[in-house]
Design a protein around this motif. Structure first.
Motif, mmCIF file in Angstrom:
data_model
loop_
_atom_site.group_PDB
_atom_site.id
_atom_site.type_symbol
_atom_site.label_atom_id
_atom_site.label_comp_id
_atom_site.label_asym_id
_atom_site.label_seq_id
_atom_site.Cartn_x
_atom_site.Cartn_y
_atom_site.Cartn_z
ATOM 1 N N GLY A 169 0.819 -1.216 0.000
ATOM 2 C CA GLY A 169 0.000 0.000 0.000
ATOM 3 C C GLY A 169 0.855 1.269 0.000
ATOM 4 O O GLY A 169 1.801 1.390 0.764
ATOM 5 N N LYS A 170 0.515 2.192 -0.898
ATOM 6 C CA LYS A 170 1.230 3.469 -0.967
ATOM 7 C C LYS A 170 0.286 4.582 -0.561
ATOM 8 O O LYS A 170 -0.888 4.560 -0.886
ATOM 9 C CB LYS A 170 1.695 3.735 -2.398
ATOM 10 C CG LYS A 170 2.917 2.965 -2.828
ATOM 11 C CD LYS A 170 3.513 3.638 -4.079
ATOM 12 C CE LYS A 170 4.719 2.891 -4.585
ATOM 13 N NZ LYS A 170 4.361 1.588 -5.160
ATOM 14 N N LEU A 171 0.848 5.560 0.122
ATOM 15 C CA LEU A 171 0.059 6.732 0.488
ATOM 16 C C LEU A 171 0.835 7.974 0.106
ATOM 17 O O LEU A 171 1.969 8.155 0.547
ATOM 18 C CB LEU A 171 -0.175 6.742 2.002
ATOM 19 C CG LEU A 171 -1.303 5.861 2.506
ATOM 20 C CD1 LEU A 171 -1.126 5.596 3.981
ATOM 21 C CD2 LEU A 171 -2.651 6.506 2.236
ATOM 22 N N SER A 172 0.227 8.797 -0.721
ATOM 23 C CA SER A 172 0.891 10.069 -0.959
ATOM 24 C C SER A 172 0.033 11.179 -0.384
ATOM 25 O O SER A 172 -1.202 11.101 -0.352
ATOM 26 C CB SER A 172 1.192 10.273 -2.436
ATOM 27 O OG SER A 172 0.001 10.297 -3.156
ATOM 28 N N MET A 173 0.721 12.179 0.107
ATOM 29 C CA MET A 173 0.058 13.234 0.856
ATOM 30 C C MET A 173 0.626 14.573 0.405
ATOM 31 O O MET A 173 1.840 14.737 0.322
ATOM 32 C CB MET A 173 0.379 13.003 2.340
ATOM 33 C CG MET A 173 -0.196 13.989 3.291
ATOM 34 S SD MET A 173 -0.106 13.218 4.940
ATOM 35 C CE MET A 173 -0.249 14.641 5.981
ATOM 36 N N ARG A 174 -0.268 15.495 0.069
ATOM 37 C CA ARG A 174 0.161 16.813 -0.389
ATOM 38 C C ARG A 174 -0.544 17.833 0.489
ATOM 39 O O ARG A 174 -1.775 17.814 0.595
ATOM 40 C CB ARG A 174 -0.235 16.975 -1.860
ATOM 41 C CG ARG A 174 0.267 18.196 -2.544
ATOM 42 C CD ARG A 174 0.288 17.975 -4.067
ATOM 43 N NE ARG A 174 -1.000 17.584 -4.622
ATOM 44 C CZ ARG A 174 -1.949 18.445 -4.976
ATOM 45 N NH1 ARG A 174 -1.776 19.740 -4.821
ATOM 46 N NH2 ARG A 174 -3.087 18.011 -5.487
ATOM 47 N N VAL A 175 0.216 18.667 1.145
ATOM 48 C CA VAL A 175 -0.362 19.607 2.112
ATOM 49 C C VAL A 175 -0.145 21.039 1.673
ATOM 50 O O VAL A 175 0.961 21.430 1.305
ATOM 51 C CB VAL A 175 0.259 19.420 3.515
ATOM 52 C CG1 VAL A 175 -0.335 20.417 4.499
ATOM 53 C CG2 VAL A 175 0.062 18.006 4.012
ATOM 54 N N HIS A 176 -1.210 21.806 1.717
ATOM 55 C CA HIS A 176 -1.096 23.236 1.458
ATOM 56 C C HIS A 176 -1.673 23.990 2.652
ATOM 57 O O HIS A 176 -2.780 23.719 3.106
ATOM 58 C CB HIS A 176 -1.856 23.596 0.174
ATOM 59 C CG HIS A 176 -2.149 25.053 0.066
ATOM 60 N ND1 HIS A 176 -3.423 25.547 -0.023
ATOM 61 C CD2 HIS A 176 -1.317 26.123 0.074
ATOM 62 C CE1 HIS A 176 -3.364 26.867 -0.072
ATOM 63 N NE2 HIS A 176 -2.106 27.234 -0.018
ATOM 64 N N GLN A 177 -0.884 24.888 3.209
ATOM 65 C CA GLN A 177 -1.351 25.757 4.287
ATOM 66 C C GLN A 177 -1.083 27.189 3.872
ATOM 67 O O GLN A 177 -0.028 27.464 3.283
ATOM 68 C CB GLN A 177 -0.606 25.448 5.589
ATOM 69 C CG GLN A 177 -1.062 24.147 6.224
ATOM 70 C CD GLN A 177 -0.210 23.770 7.419
ATOM 71 O OE1 GLN A 177 0.880 23.235 7.252
ATOM 72 N NE2 GLN A 177 -0.695 24.049 8.602
ATOM 73 N N PRO A 178 -2.024 28.107 4.163
ATOM 74 C CA PRO A 178 -1.825 29.484 3.724
ATOM 75 C C PRO A 178 -0.499 30.042 4.229
ATOM 76 O O PRO A 178 -0.129 29.829 5.388
ATOM 77 C CB PRO A 178 -3.015 30.240 4.321
ATOM 78 C CG PRO A 178 -3.768 29.292 5.164
ATOM 79 C CD PRO A 178 -3.283 27.914 4.895
ATOM 80 N N GLY A 179 0.220 30.706 3.362
ATOM 81 C CA GLY A 179 1.474 31.338 3.754
ATOM 82 C C GLY A 179 2.633 30.378 3.840
ATOM 83 O O GLY A 179 3.727 30.757 4.250
ATOM 84 N N GLU B 171 -5.284 22.412 3.536
ATOM 85 C CA GLU B 171 -5.874 21.352 2.725
ATOM 86 C C GLU B 171 -4.832 20.284 2.512
ATOM 87 O O GLU B 171 -3.656 20.568 2.273
ATOM 88 C CB GLU B 171 -6.472 21.866 1.418
ATOM 89 C CG GLU B 171 -5.537 22.545 0.483
ATOM 90 C CD GLU B 171 -6.235 22.978 -0.818
ATOM 91 O OE1 GLU B 171 -7.177 22.311 -1.257
ATOM 92 O OE2 GLU B 171 -5.806 23.987 -1.390
ATOM 93 N N TRP B 173 -4.249 16.695 0.576
ATOM 94 C CA TRP B 173 -4.690 15.691 -0.402
ATOM 95 C C TRP B 173 -4.067 14.346 -0.060
ATOM 96 O O TRP B 173 -2.853 14.254 0.164
ATOM 97 C CB TRP B 173 -4.260 16.095 -1.807
ATOM 98 C CG TRP B 173 -5.047 17.218 -2.370
ATOM 99 C CD1 TRP B 173 -4.762 18.546 -2.303
ATOM 100 C CD2 TRP B 173 -6.277 17.120 -3.088
ATOM 101 N NE1 TRP B 173 -5.723 19.281 -2.929
ATOM 102 C CE2 TRP B 173 -6.672 18.427 -3.426
ATOM 103 C CE3 TRP B 173 -7.097 16.040 -3.485
ATOM 104 C CZ2 TRP B 173 -7.843 18.690 -4.140
ATOM 105 C CZ3 TRP B 173 -8.257 16.307 -4.196
ATOM 106 C CH2 TRP B 173 -8.622 17.624 -4.513
ATOM 107 N N GLU B 175 -3.718 10.374 -1.404
ATOM 108 C CA GLU B 175 -3.970 9.426 -2.482
ATOM 109 C C GLU B 175 -3.451 8.043 -2.099
ATOM 110 O O GLU B 175 -2.242 7.805 -2.085
ATOM 111 C CB GLU B 175 -3.299 9.893 -3.784
ATOM 112 C CG GLU B 175 -3.600 8.948 -4.926
ATOM 113 C CD GLU B 175 -3.080 9.437 -6.276
ATOM 114 O OE1 GLU B 175 -2.412 10.487 -6.309
ATOM 115 O OE2 GLU B 175 -3.345 8.755 -7.276
ATOM 116 N N SER B 177 -2.862 4.115 -2.938
ATOM 117 C CA SER B 177 -2.755 3.326 -4.173
ATOM 118 C C SER B 177 -1.983 2.031 -3.948
ATOM 119 O O SER B 177 -1.322 1.851 -2.913
ATOM 120 C CB SER B 177 -2.046 4.148 -5.246
ATOM 121 O OG SER B 177 -0.718 4.416 -4.847
#
Ligand SMILES: [Zn+2]
Ligand SMILES: [Zn+2]
Lengths: 270, 260
Positions: A169-179, B171, B173, B175, B177
């Motif tokens: 199992g692979k998990l990718s995570m992309r986080v965006h926080q203001p500033g 936010e 995200w 995924e 897989s």
């Protein structure tokens, strides 16, 4: 090391004896029990006394919890209203007959047991009432194993044994926080395993035989065991004790009586 | 295109809430829905006034859709309308004096109103909730292990999970897989299944009332799945803030493609 893991004995002394004899024949080093010693069946005291006398490490099941805390169960404890009504009758009967020291023993059972890379729970690490069904989303199942820190999670509660391997199992995570700059992470989860021990005293895999599992910690081999026993004896005792006869009917068939959990993913909030 | 304004944690701060409503009115793209993800009451502000403001929006204002938060749960405990009469979480976190203060800062009627609120909202492919479906106290943050956020999204049965418990604006995200699941039963081995899902998102909607002078909330455009975090600066002095609140546009997030 060779382990035997059993669950959901449910006051069925005949079935417990048959399973213990089968375990003996396989020369195991250690037995674990995943709870639900009482409920449905006619011999709750005898079952608890046997488990205690053998010093079998045991975790608390949903029935053990309810006998101690009282039936404040959320609907999730029963797959249907009909099952709930009958479950309540069985609860009241069990509540009346169990000895004070048995109640105390059940009250003090741990929720989880851990031994090296193995974890033992009744339902799931979240709750004695959560069902880890084989159909559960693989990543949700993986989360349950990872939350224990173990590689192998033993559970019961569904009364149907299975082994589930979760690999790659692979998990990718992309986080965006203001500033802040966006961050990305990726991880791969190594092989994890869920082993459901089935049920000694109230099997629901479609046959009346008792089920449990053997596990070899060196070879990692799992064996799902199915053990025939004189279930008619238990059926007779159920009727004699005045428990709902439907329990005897379904014990003889190894099935849940036309009842399925409405929402198996529901998590008890209490 | 119509957007949703999603906020959490007014915590009794009426001035901050008013400043935020002003900011919503000023949006170029109209706001069609207003979601309040719990914690409308707190310790520092005027809880009665905030509850009243939410209960009776003025003519032409959106009807706020409010769900239950951590602080509301504490009120249920104190007013014996919930499961834990001695409010152990509250006492442990804030002390017994605070419990008394909270008790006195709300009326029984407003607690009964809170009791009538939903635990969360399912709209389109979104779940809007204070904590998560695990519970009102579940605090989702971007520092949580990915597998836990993934689990919360699966449980939410939604592509977007908006939550307010942490007070953070983010936010995230996720995924999942390439998971190979093999099941063996007494009847034999089932064919291995590969499991994975399209990316899904946990959104922390910020906090309105906790930091004096600065309210954060979230705008969501369901048509293009775009999120904008807004920070509203307002004057701290009461009375002044109502007229003088000024909006400062929050950091605009980069364009994010719709996940389906
Ligand atoms: Zn059971
Ligand atoms: Zn159980």
């Amino acid at each position: 090391m060779k382990l035997a893991v059993m669950s959901c004995i449910h006051g069925n002394y005949e079935a417990l004896n048959a399973v213990l004899s089968d375990i003996d024949r396989h020369k195991t080093d250690q037995i674990y029990c995943l709870g639900d010693l009482v409920g449905y069946g006619p011999h709750p005291n005898a079952v608890v006394e046997m488990i205690r006398s053998l010093d079998i490490p045991t975790c608390q099941g949903c029935w053990d919890e309810d006998i101690v805390d009282g039936l404040n169960a959320c609907d999730c404890s029963y797959p249907s209203q009909l099952a709930e009504k009958r479950g309540k009758q069985a609860h009241e009967w069990t509540d009346q007959v169990i000895h004070p020291e048995v109640r105390e023993y059940l009250a003090n059972l741990p929720i989880t047991l851990q031994a090296e890379n193995l974890a033992f729970v009744h339902g799931s690490p979240n709750s004695q009432h959560e069902y880890l069904l084989p159909s559960m989303d693989g990543f949700a199942a993986l989360e349950r194993v990872l939350s224990t820190g173990a590689d192998v999670l033993f559970c019961g509660h569904t009364h149907v044994p299975y082994v589930r391997d979760l690999e790659g199992g692979k998990l990718s995570m992309r986080v965006h926080q203001p500033g802040q700059a966006e961050t990305q992470k990726q991880s791969t989860v190594s092989l994890k395993r869920i082993i459901n021990a089935g049920s000694v005293g109230e099997p629901r895999h479609g046959r009346p035989n008792a089920t449990y599992v053997l596990y070899d910690t060196d070879s990692k081999q799992v064996t799902l065991r199915e053990v025939p026993y004189d279930y008619q004896k238990t059926c007779l005792a159920i009727v004699e004790q005045g428990l709902p006869p439907i329990f005897a009917w379904r014990l003889a068939r190894g099935m849940e009586f036309a009842e399925r959990a409405d929402d198996p993913n529901h998590v008890c909030q209490r | 295109m119509e957007q949703w304004a999603i906020l959490s944690g007014i915590e009794g701060n009426l001035v901050a809430y008013e400043a935020l409503l002003d900011d919503i009115r000023r949006q170029r793209d109209s706001v069609a829905e207003l979601y309040v993800l719990g914690d409308v009451v707190g310790l520092k502000g005027d809880n009665r006034a905030v509850v009243q403001r939410l209960q009776s929006p003025r003519t032409g204002e959106l009807e706020p859709q409010v769900c239950i938060g951590w602080w509301e749960e504490q009120c249920f405990n104190l007013y014996l309308l919930g499961g834990l009469p001695d409010a152990p979480e509250l006492i442990a976190q804030e002390g017994a004096d605070t419990a008394q203060h909270l008790f006195e800062s709300v009326s029984r009627e407003s607690v009964e109103w809170m009791r009538s609120l939903h635990f969360g909202f399912h709209e389109l492919d979104c779940l809007l909730i204070h904590g998560s479906t695990v519970g009102y106290a579940d605090e989702l943050t971007p520092d949580m292990p990915a597998i836990q956020l993934c689990d919360r999204l699966i449980r939410a049965d939604a592509k977007n999970l908006f939550c307010g418990r942490s007070g953070l604006a983010f936010e995230c995200w996720i995924e999942p897989s390439d998971l190979c699941s093999t099941i063996v039963t007494l009847e034999g081995t089932q064919a291995p299944k590969e499991q994975g899902r399209s990316p899904r998102r946990v959104v922390g909607v910020g906090n309105v009332g906790r930091i004096l002078g600065q309210a954060t909330y979230t705008l969501y455009n369901p048509a293009n799945n775009h999120i904008t975090f807004k920070t509203v600066k307002y004057g701290k002095a009461k009375g002044f803030a109502l007229q003088g609140s000024q909006s400062q546009h929050g950091h605009e997030s980069p364009d994010i493609r719709a996940s389906r």
